[in-house]
Design an enzyme around this catalytic site. Structure first.
Site, PDB file in Angstrom:
ATOM      1  N   HIS A 295     -22.413  21.646 -25.274  1.00  0.00           N
ATOM      2  CA  HIS A 295     -23.767  21.071 -25.268  1.00  0.00           C
ATOM      3  C   HIS A 295     -24.146  20.621 -23.858  1.00  0.00           C
ATOM      4  CE1 HIS A 295     -27.137  18.545 -26.796  1.00  0.00           C
ATOM      5  NE2 HIS A 295     -26.764  17.746 -25.804  1.00  0.00           N
ATOM      6  N   GLU A 296     -23.231  19.931 -23.186  1.00  0.00           N
ATOM      7  CA  GLU A 296     -23.513  19.461 -21.821  1.00  0.00           C
ATOM      8  C   GLU A 296     -23.627  20.630 -20.844  1.00  0.00           C
ATOM      9  OE1 GLU A 296     -24.410  16.480 -21.481  1.00  0.00           O
ATOM     10  OE2 GLU A 296     -23.780  15.877 -23.488  1.00  0.00           O
TER      11      GLU A 296
ATOM     12  N   HIS B  16     -27.058  21.902 -20.938  1.00  0.00           N
ATOM     13  CA  HIS B  16     -27.976  21.156 -20.074  1.00  0.00           C
ATOM     14  C   HIS B  16     -27.870  21.631 -18.622  1.00  0.00           C
ATOM     15  CE1 HIS B  16     -29.566  18.396 -22.964  1.00  0.00           C
ATOM     16  NE2 HIS B  16     -28.413  17.835 -23.257  1.00  0.00           N
TER      17      HIS B  16
ATOM     18  N   GLU C 295     -32.839  18.946 -25.977  1.00  0.00           N
ATOM     19  CA  GLU C 295     -31.656  18.642 -26.786  1.00  0.00           C
ATOM     20  C   GLU C 295     -31.444  19.716 -27.855  1.00  0.00           C
ATOM     21  OE1 GLU C 295     -29.345  16.388 -26.371  1.00  0.00           O
ATOM     22  OE2 GLU C 295     -30.353  15.573 -24.618  1.00  0.00           O
TER      23      GLU C 295
END
Length: 545
Positions: free
Chosen positions: A158-159, A162, A227
């Site tokens: 997930h990071e 980003h 997100e």
């Protein structure tokens, strides 16, 4: 876990990234339009007389904006490194599965290996900042402790999403707009005290204030969209979106909060240092950091967490909270991930139940809540101005009676005295509770302090496998120490259950069965009700006589 991508898979990731950029570009353009509109309007008269001067002014403004962005970007990174107490580690210090996953993913995505930081805290979280050339990923010790290696990889994915989408840069660009609008609004209000220019600056301050509120909502919208895209990216990267869904369920429920003994957590820190760590973590969102989650439902087990999350899909207030939040509601994120898993041909690992929310009670609560805010503001303003003619006029009396009635109605919704016995399971599954409409409740269970001896420690009441965080009302000095003496004791409590959107229980009365020890808590709402009733009686008597 996907590590070697085909050309089709790489094209899919690029499509996600492109869609993320386009999705953020529209609200970002609207935000910058809120800044450029007043500037354009102010130099518009100059354009007809001296177009060159107008172009120069506009170019100078663009240059200033660029300088502000560069300074804000670098200053933000410096602030994060300075004030968040991060222990920088080598990638080899992480669990083996995480090492392999990061190396393979970065090689495939053509990203530099991120700098890894660890924060020693119970709170499970992760966030990223920096850019593709020097990405920084920070994990908390609580996160690594409660997640399996596969779930930790899902959070890291997930990071990495980003980083791949350049989200930190986008959020820095967005954060400039409310900063400029807020400062400009304050300056207009400050200089409007002069009688000569107040007629111009006050309306301008009002318009800029509206622009400021709009920019804050647009920032929240951009952040929520990114997100979702990072979740989608992670689900594809690890190959099983169920893994990230399970990780999110654990993170937002703060599971295993009482099962971490002998670990390097906040328990081992000095009280002052621990308080600083918690306060710094609470400032993650204000620093525009891209944390994995921002809310906590306070439940301990998977079953209680799923019960608590059903409120997010059912209550109309949940949508209101989400509009102002930088993160989507966890239940909605998990639903998207479970839907992605289904599209991959994978069965969802669990289901969050939902009911159709009732708009009627929400409308009443919404009107009462915001009418009371206006009522308090008018009352405060009248005390400052103390306009005798208005206060002694019939119109002023009617306004006063209306304000008191609204305040009493809000207090009645928030502090009903019709207490009913419920179980914690019943409360968590109740989708009608809100911050305005509380549920007066009597329940029993075991009192638990997260970290006894620390004044920032959260307090819970547990019944079987379910638990709810309890709050001590303000102006109850010394009661916390009395309550801590009952830690791990079975108690019965009375108070009001609310959702804000996290489930909380506001204490009114505590009784310990074993020692027959009773603790009553002062409620400021009751005092406010008595004052309001007294003022209402005085106003009515004055109207009669």
């Amino acid at each position: 876990m996907t590590t070697n991508f085909t050309l089709k898979q790489e094209a899919y990731l690029k499509a996600i990234s492109k869609g993320t950029t386009i999705q953020a570009a529209i609200p970002l353009a609207l935000m910058y339009g809120l800044v450029f509109l007043p500037v354009t309007a102010s130099i518009l008269p100059i354009t007809t007389q001296d177009p060159l001067s107008a172009c120069i002014i506009f170019a100078i403004f663009l240059f200033i904006m660029a300088i502000i962005f560069v300074l804000h970007y670098n200053f933000s990174i410096w602030i994060i490194n300075k004030f968040l107490k991060v222990k920088w580690v080598k990638i080899n210090d992480l669990p083996v599965d995480c090492q392999i996953f990061i190396n393979n993913s970065c090689n495939t995505l053509k990203l530099n290996i991120p700098v890894i930081g660890i924060i020693e805290t119970n709170d499970p979280n992760a966030f990223t900042y920096g850019n593709k050339n020097r990405p920084i990923i920070v994990l908390t010790s609580g996160l690594l402790e409660i997640l399996t290696p596969q779930e930790a990889n899902a959070v890291i994915a997930h990071e990495l999403g980003h980083v791949y989408h350049r989200d930190f840069i986008f959020m820095m660009m967005a954060a400039i707009v409310p900063m400029i609008l807020g400062y400009t609004t304050w300056q207009c209000v400050k200089f409007s005290r002069s009688d000569k220019i107040s007629a111009i600056l006050l309306p301008l301050a009002f318009v800029l204030g509206l622009f400021y509120l709009c920019s804050k909502l647009l920032i929240a919208k951009i952040s929520r969209d990114r997100e979702y895209k990072a979740d989608q990216f992670a689900g594809f990267l690890i190959g099983n979106p169920n893994t990230l869904a399970t990780a999110l369920l654990k993170i937002t429920s703060k599971s295993s909060v009482f099962k971490r003994h002998g670990q390097a957590t906040l328990n081992s820190l000095e009280r002052g240092e621990a308080r600083q760590v918690r306060r710094r973590l609470a400032q993650l969102q204000s620093a525009a950091l891209l944390g994995i989650a921002s809310d906590s439902i306070g439940a301990e087990t998977k079953s209680s967490a799923l019960l608590a999350m059903s409120w997010e899909l059912s209550n109309v207030w949940a949508k209101w909270y989400e509009i102002r939040s930088t993160h989507p509601l966890s239940a909605k994120r998990i639903q998207h991930l479970l839907g992605q898993a289904k599209s991959f041909g994978i069965s969802p690992s669990f289901i969050i139940s939902s009911k159709k929310g009732k708009f009627g009670p929400f409308a009443l609560e919404f009107i009462v809540k915001f009418s009371s805010i206006i009522a308090y503001y008018i009352a405060y303003s009248s005390l400052l101005t103390f306009d005798m003619e208005l206060q002694y006029s019939f119109f002023g009396l009617i306004i006063f009676l209306l304000l008191i009635t609204i305040i009493l109605l809000e207090i009645g919704l928030s502090y009903s005295n019709k207490f009913t016995s419920f179980s914690i399971t019943d409360l968590l599954s109740n989708v009608e509770a809100s911050l305005t409409r509380s549920i007066p409740t009597s329940l029993s269970g075991v009192l638990k302090f997260e970290n006894p001896g620390n004044d920032w420690s959260r307090i819970f009441i547990q019944e079987d496998e379910n638990m709810i965080e309890i709050k001590i009302p303000k102006l109850n000095f010394g009661k916390r120490e009395q309550l801590e003496s009952l830690n791990l004791c079975r108690i019965s409590i009375k108070g009001w259950y609310r959702r804000d959107p996290n489930p909380v229980f506001q204490l009114s009365f505590v009784n310990n069965y074993n020692e027959n020890k009773k603790i009553e808590f002062f409620q400021s709402g009751f005092l406010l009700r008595k004052i309001a009733v007294l003022l209402l009686i005085i106003a009515c008597l004055r109207a009669i006589f």
